[in-house]
Design an enzyme around this catalytic site. Structure first.
Site, PDB file in Angstrom:
ATOM      1  N   ALA A 188       0.866  -1.171   0.000  1.00  0.00           N
ATOM      2  CA  ALA A 188       0.000   0.000   0.000  1.00  0.00           C
ATOM      3  C   ALA A 188       0.908   1.227   0.000  1.00  0.00           C
ATOM      4  O   ALA A 188       2.058   1.153   0.442  1.00  0.00           O
ATOM      5  CB  ALA A 188      -0.882  -0.017   1.227  1.00  0.00           C
TER       6      ALA A 188
ATOM      7  N   GLY B  69       0.498  -4.854   0.994  1.00  0.00           N
ATOM      8  CA  GLY B  69      -0.676  -4.873   0.123  1.00  0.00           C
ATOM      9  C   GLY B  69      -0.416  -5.548  -1.216  1.00  0.00           C
ATOM     10  O   GLY B  69      -1.343  -6.065  -1.839  1.00  0.00           O
TER      11      GLY B  69
ATOM     12  N   GLU C  63      -0.853  -9.112  -0.534  1.00  0.00           N
ATOM     13  CA  GLU C  63      -2.281  -9.319  -0.272  1.00  0.00           C
ATOM     14  C   GLU C  63      -3.096  -9.254  -1.563  1.00  0.00           C
ATOM     15  O   GLU C  63      -4.044 -10.019  -1.757  1.00  0.00           O
ATOM     16  CB  GLU C  63      -2.758  -8.273   0.749  1.00  0.00           C
ATOM     17  CG  GLU C  63      -2.126  -8.505   2.120  1.00  0.00           C
ATOM     18  CD  GLU C  63      -2.306  -7.329   3.082  1.00  0.00           C
ATOM     19  OE1 GLU C  63      -1.865  -6.217   2.736  1.00  0.00           O
ATOM     20  OE2 GLU C  63      -2.896  -7.522   4.156  1.00  0.00           O
TER      21      GLU C  63
ATOM     22  N   GLU D 202       4.468  -5.069   7.339  1.00  0.00           N
ATOM     23  CA  GLU D 202       3.759  -3.958   8.003  1.00  0.00           C
ATOM     24  C   GLU D 202       4.242  -3.729   9.424  1.00  0.00           C
ATOM     25  O   GLU D 202       4.237  -2.598   9.917  1.00  0.00           O
ATOM     26  CB  GLU D 202       2.242  -4.218   8.024  1.00  0.00           C
ATOM     27  CG  GLU D 202       1.567  -4.120   6.672  1.00  0.00           C
ATOM     28  CD  GLU D 202       1.561  -5.429   5.877  1.00  0.00           C
ATOM     29  OE1 GLU D 202       2.333  -6.353   6.214  1.00  0.00           O
ATOM     30  OE2 GLU D 202       0.785  -5.513   4.921  1.00  0.00           O
TER      31      GLU D 202
HETATM   32  C1  HXC Z   1       5.111   4.303  -1.179  1.00  0.00           C
HETATM   33  C2  HXC Z   1       7.031   3.309  -1.945  1.00  0.00           C
HETATM   34  C3  HXC Z   1       6.647   2.076  -1.392  1.00  0.00           C
HETATM   35  C4  HXC Z   1       5.391   2.028  -0.703  1.00  0.00           C
HETATM   36  C5  HXC Z   1       8.562   1.808  -2.345  1.00  0.00           C
HETATM   37  N1  HXC Z   1       8.220   3.089  -2.528  1.00  0.00           N
HETATM   38  N2  HXC Z   1       7.613   1.164  -1.650  1.00  0.00           N
HETATM   39  N3  HXC Z   1       6.280   4.408  -1.846  1.00  0.00           N
HETATM   40  N4  HXC Z   1       4.688   3.174  -0.634  1.00  0.00           N
HETATM   41  N5  HXC Z   1       4.932   0.893  -0.161  1.00  0.00           N
HETATM   42  C6  HXC Z   1       8.978   4.123  -3.232  1.00  0.00           C
HETATM   43  C7  HXC Z   1      10.178   4.588  -2.420  1.00  0.00           C
HETATM   44  O1  HXC Z   1       9.795   5.536  -1.461  1.00  0.00           O
HETATM   45  C8  HXC Z   1      11.049   5.185  -3.499  1.00  0.00           C
HETATM   46  O2  HXC Z   1      10.550   6.440  -3.858  1.00  0.00           O
HETATM   47  C9  HXC Z   1      10.785   4.254  -4.694  1.00  0.00           C
HETATM   48  O3  HXC Z   1       9.538   3.594  -4.428  1.00  0.00           O
HETATM   49  C10 HXC Z   1      11.835   3.178  -4.855  1.00  0.00           C
HETATM   50  O4  HXC Z   1      11.978   2.507  -3.621  1.00  0.00           O
HETATM   51  P1  HXC Z   1      13.396   2.263  -2.887  1.00  0.00           P
HETATM   52  O5  HXC Z   1      13.101   2.003  -1.455  1.00  0.00           O
HETATM   53  O6  HXC Z   1      14.350   3.351  -3.230  1.00  0.00           O
HETATM   54  O7  HXC Z   1      13.863   0.906  -3.624  1.00  0.00           O
HETATM   55  P2  HXC Z   1      14.802  -0.228  -3.067  1.00  0.00           P
HETATM   56  O8  HXC Z   1      15.965   0.353  -2.307  1.00  0.00           O
HETATM   57  O9  HXC Z   1      15.096  -1.104  -4.235  1.00  0.00           O
HETATM   58  O10 HXC Z   1      13.922  -1.042  -2.004  1.00  0.00           O
HETATM   59  C11 HXC Z   1      12.803  -1.745  -2.404  1.00  0.00           C
HETATM   60  C12 HXC Z   1      11.917  -2.140  -1.164  1.00  0.00           C
HETATM   61  C13 HXC Z   1      11.599  -0.856  -0.371  1.00  0.00           C
HETATM   62  C14 HXC Z   1      12.655  -3.136  -0.301  1.00  0.00           C
HETATM   63  C15 HXC Z   1      10.640  -2.776  -1.735  1.00  0.00           C
HETATM   64  O11 HXC Z   1      11.119   0.154  -1.261  1.00  0.00           O
HETATM   65  C16 HXC Z   1      10.578  -1.053   0.709  1.00  0.00           C
HETATM   66  O12 HXC Z   1      10.870  -1.613   1.759  1.00  0.00           O
HETATM   67  N6  HXC Z   1       9.325  -0.604   0.481  1.00  0.00           N
HETATM   68  C17 HXC Z   1       8.276  -0.644   1.452  1.00  0.00           C
HETATM   69  C18 HXC Z   1       7.772  -2.030   1.602  1.00  0.00           C
HETATM   70  C19 HXC Z   1       6.621  -2.109   2.621  1.00  0.00           C
HETATM   71  O13 HXC Z   1       6.858  -1.829   3.801  1.00  0.00           O
HETATM   72  N7  HXC Z   1       5.427  -2.480   2.197  1.00  0.00           N
HETATM   73  C20 HXC Z   1       4.307  -2.568   3.046  1.00  0.00           C
HETATM   74  C21 HXC Z   1       3.534  -1.280   3.002  1.00  0.00           C
HETATM   75  S1  HXC Z   1       2.164  -1.311   4.147  1.00  0.00           S
HETATM   76  P3  HXC Z   1      11.493   7.769  -3.826  1.00  0.00           P
HETATM   77  O14 HXC Z   1      10.537   8.877  -4.200  1.00  0.00           O
HETATM   78  O15 HXC Z   1      12.067   7.835  -2.471  1.00  0.00           O
HETATM   79  O16 HXC Z   1      12.522   7.481  -4.892  1.00  0.00           O
HETATM   80  C22 HXC Z   1       1.034  -2.265   3.371  1.00  0.00           C
HETATM   81  C23 HXC Z   1      -0.134  -2.779   4.126  1.00  0.00           C
HETATM   82  C24 HXC Z   1      -1.124  -1.787   4.421  1.00  0.00           C
HETATM   83  O17 HXC Z   1       1.096  -2.572   2.251  1.00  0.00           O
HETATM   84  C25 HXC Z   1      -1.984  -2.265   5.540  1.00  0.00           C
HETATM   85  C26 HXC Z   1      -1.550  -1.760   6.850  1.00  0.00           C
HETATM   86  C27 HXC Z   1      -1.880  -0.333   7.111  1.00  0.00           C
END
Ligand code: HXC
Length: 257
Positions: free
Chosen positions: A65, A108, A111, A131
């Site tokens: 998400a 997400g 999911e 998360e």
């Molecule tokens: C918004 C995101 C994002 C996300 C990545 N980006 N994931 N933006 N929401 N979930 C964006 C980053 O901010 C970055 O933007 C660009 O995408 C590239 O990501 P990087 O982190 O620079 O890439 P990398 O180093 O290759 O790492 C990849 C990754 C990492 C390991 C996937 O991005 C990451 O950990 N993402 C978050 C994963 C996560 O926690 N997902 C769960 C979300 S909560 P910029 O502008 O900085 O370049 C969820 C559940 C919701 O989904 C329900 C509970 C509330």
């Protein structure tokens, strides 16, 4: 309809949706939700479509998400807009949906893949429910669906530690149905969808409904449901055609496709 966050194509009787927010690793914001569900509903209503594939990029199916969109929400915001409930629209689609997953399928994203009917993964796929690292928990079905896919121990491990599962582990644990080299992912998913789309559409839809019923009910009720639907299939022209074709040693020409 003009979409901004997804690409939508048809390949004969298969609908293909590609998540397309490369700069955010396909993070699922509210616009993506609206567009994906809208495109799915359009395919579901289109009689020329028999199966659907959802995919992302080679680097990310979806990294979750959109954290930036939800970071500042209050409890009341989340409650009043019923945050993520819109994804339930995907589970009301009656035609089969295959998730073709390469790269990250996190939060997400994992999911979303699990809401589809089955998952085909590329060797570089990584699944996770991280998360907990953000101070929250899965909110689009992860705590429930992952547990049903891989069992309690692995689901707890994934949700509590936030660790990722690679494609091999995902296949061994029953999360994905097949693993293929990244370059073959789309082709493999489209081929599976094309096979499905070549069968009798009512038979396909009833089969999907019956398998899904196994998640919702007891074994006895599920078996009763299966038998009723199986008996009903003898009302299909396609049942007569499919069985006649077998007897006559030819391939079936299903009418209801
Ligand atoms: C918004 C995101 C994002 C996300 C990545 N980006 N994931 N933006 N929401 N979930 C964006 C980053 O901010 C970055 O933007 C660009 O995408 C590239 O990501 P990087 O982190 O620079 O890439 P990398 O180093 O290759 O790492 C990849 C990754 C990492 C390991 C996937 O991005 C990451 O950990 N993402 C978050 C994963 C996560 O926690 N997902 C769960 C979300 S909560 P910029 O502008 O900085 O370049 C969820 C559940 C919701 O989904 C329900 C509970 C509330």
């Amino acid at each position: 309809m003009a979409y901004e966050t997804i690409l939508v194509e048809t390949r004969e009787r298969v609908g293909l949706i590609t998540l397309n927010r490369p700069k955010a690793l396909n993070a699922l914001n509210s616009q993506v939700l609206e567009e994906v569900v809208g495109a799915l509903e359009a395919f579901d209503e289109n009689p020329r479509i028999g199966a659907i594939v959802i995919t992302g990029s080679e680097k990310a199916f979806a990294a979750g998400a959109d954290i930036k969109e939800m970071a500042s929400k209050s409890y009341v915001d989340a409650y009043m807009e019923d945050l993520f409930a819109g994804w339930d629209g995907l589970t009301r689609v009656r035609k089969p949906i295959i998730a073709a997953v390469a790269g990250y399928a996190l939060g997400g994203g994992c999911e979303l893949a699990m809401m589809c009917d089955f998952i085909i993964a590329a060797e570089n796929a990584k699944f996770g429910q991280p998360e907990i690292t953000l101070g929250v928990m899965p909110g689009m079905g992860g705590s429930q669906r992952l547990t049903r896919f891989v069992g309690k121990s692995k689901a707890m491990d994934m949700c509590l530690t936030g660790r990722f599962m690679d494609a091999g582990e995902a296949e061994r644990s029953g999360l994905v149905s097949r693993v293929v080299p990244p370059g073959e992912l789309i082709e493999e998913a489209l081929k599976a969808a094309d096979t499905i789309a070549g069968f009798s559409l009512p038979a396909v839809m009833m089969t999907k409904e019956a398998v899904n019923r196994s998640y919702e009910t007891t074994l006895a009720e599920g078996l009763r449901f299966e038998r009723r639907v199986f008996h009903a299939m003898f009302a299909l022209d396609d049942q007569k055609e499919g069985m006649a074709a077998f007897t006559e040693k030819r391939s079936a020409n299903f009418k209801n496709r």
